[in-house]
Scaffold this active site. Structure first.
Site: not given
Ligand code: C5P
Length: 314
Positions: A17, A103, A105-108, A145, A110-111
């Site tokens: 995404k 990718p 840990a690319g902000g897309m 996500d 993947g996990g």
């Molecule tokens: O929910 P997820 O595990 O992807 O989020 C990773 C980290 O990103 C969270 O622990 C939090 O620090 C931050 N986050 C946030 N606000 C969001 C989504 C993620 O602060 N809406």
């Protein structure tokens, strides 16, 4: 040792995404940041295959370095199988194979895609027939996500990104994705945003009509000036070299360049599939890892369900 237990394999795929618009508010009492975002699924897919196994196991394959993917119980796919097992009282174990094109840990997401694909595959393998809302609670527990990775297509995201409103799109959006060297931690990018800000910030109530029209029609020229990511200044502060990547993407011909999610992948917007290919080629010419792709209306789905097939297990 080989035994003759029937072995079943089920594969599911989920998309990457991007966030075409990402508004981030100040953190709430839980520490999470309220979002207003335009989630767009992209035609890059991770596939997770689960097979019956006497013990839990996990492997990951890709054409790129996967050393950052943990191959143990901390992997999000492994955690997803544990949640499904606990929820349905399943005692069986599985072997997990992850084939990645998204990718790392690319902000897309993947996990998150791996988690969504795993939930679908585990539900099919174990024939748990969970109602969708139960699966949604599990997706939420795995990450903000993951619900979008499950529904895919286009959606407006609110809350932590887990409250979704699907949007119909009439035409695709063409893109280039540029991988950056290095890695950004999502919590650190959010924390840096808080540090850079003065005072409380609220997210807007709604996405603008101009943006929604351009999004629905896949109108790249109209979309270009409307792309927005509140996390970009924070990511640039932590990784200043990203400014060069953003410049290179624009110089290569993109209508707009922007950080993807919490980065460090960068996306470039293109007019057409040919234009996206040309931009990606230009970027590869200056030594960048770039791929052309496009939006997809598809959601996470079962790839093949070989339940009932027999085979042998090692
Ligand atoms: O929910 P997820 O595990 O992807 O989020 C990773 C980290 O990103 C969270 O622990 C939090 O620090 C931050 N986050 C946030 N606000 C969001 C989504 C993620 O602060 N809406």
């Amino acid at each position: 040792m080989t035994n003759s237990m029937p072995s079943r394999r089920v594969s599911a795929s989920a998309p990457a995404k991007i966030n075409l618009v990402l508004h981030v508010g100040s953190p709430d009492v839980t520490g999470f940041h309220p979002l207003l975002t335009a989630f767009q699924a992209v035609d890059l897919w991770d596939t997770v295959t689960l097979s019956d196994s006497a013990t839990m196991g996990i492997d990951c394959r890709a054409d790129f370095d996967t050393s950052m993917v943990p191959l143990n119980e901390s992997n999000i796919s492994w955690r997803a199988t544990e949640l499904i097992r606990a929820h349905h009282g399943v005692e069986a174990h599985v072997s997990i194979e992850i084939d990645k094109t998204i990718p790392i840990a690319g902000g897309m997401a993947g996990g998150s895609a791996d988690a969504a694909a795993t939930i679908l595959a585990a539900t099919a393998l174990w024939e748990t027939e969970a109602p969708l809302h139960e699966l949604f609670d599990i997706t939420r527990a795995l990450g903000s996500d993951v619900p979008f990775s499950m529904v895919g297509g286009q959606a407006i995201g609110r809350g932590r990104g887990d409250v979704l409103q699907s949007i119909e799109a009439e035409a695709p959006i063409h893109l280039v994705v540029v991988m950056s060297d290095g890695h950004l931690s999502t919590p650190e990018v959010y924390a840096e945003l808080d540090r850079l800000r003065d005072g409380q910030v609220k997210v807007p109530d709604a996405l603008g009509d101009d943006f929604l029209d351009a999004w629905r029609h896949g109108d790249a020229e109209a979309l270009a000036p409307l792309l927005h990511n509140d996390l970009q200044p924070a990511a640039l502060s932590l990784m200043p070299g990203l400014a060069d990547t953003l410049d290179q993407v624009k110089t290569a011909g993109a209508l707009a360049a922007m950080l993807s999610g919490s980065g460090p992948s960068v996306i470039g917007l293109a007019r057409s599939s040919e234009h996206a290919k040309e931009i990606a080629e230009n970027l590869r010419g200056v030594g960048r890892r770039a791929i052309s792709t496009q939006s997809t209306p598809k959601s996470a789905h079962l790839q093949q369900d070989c339940a009932g097939q027999t085979g042998s297990q090692g």
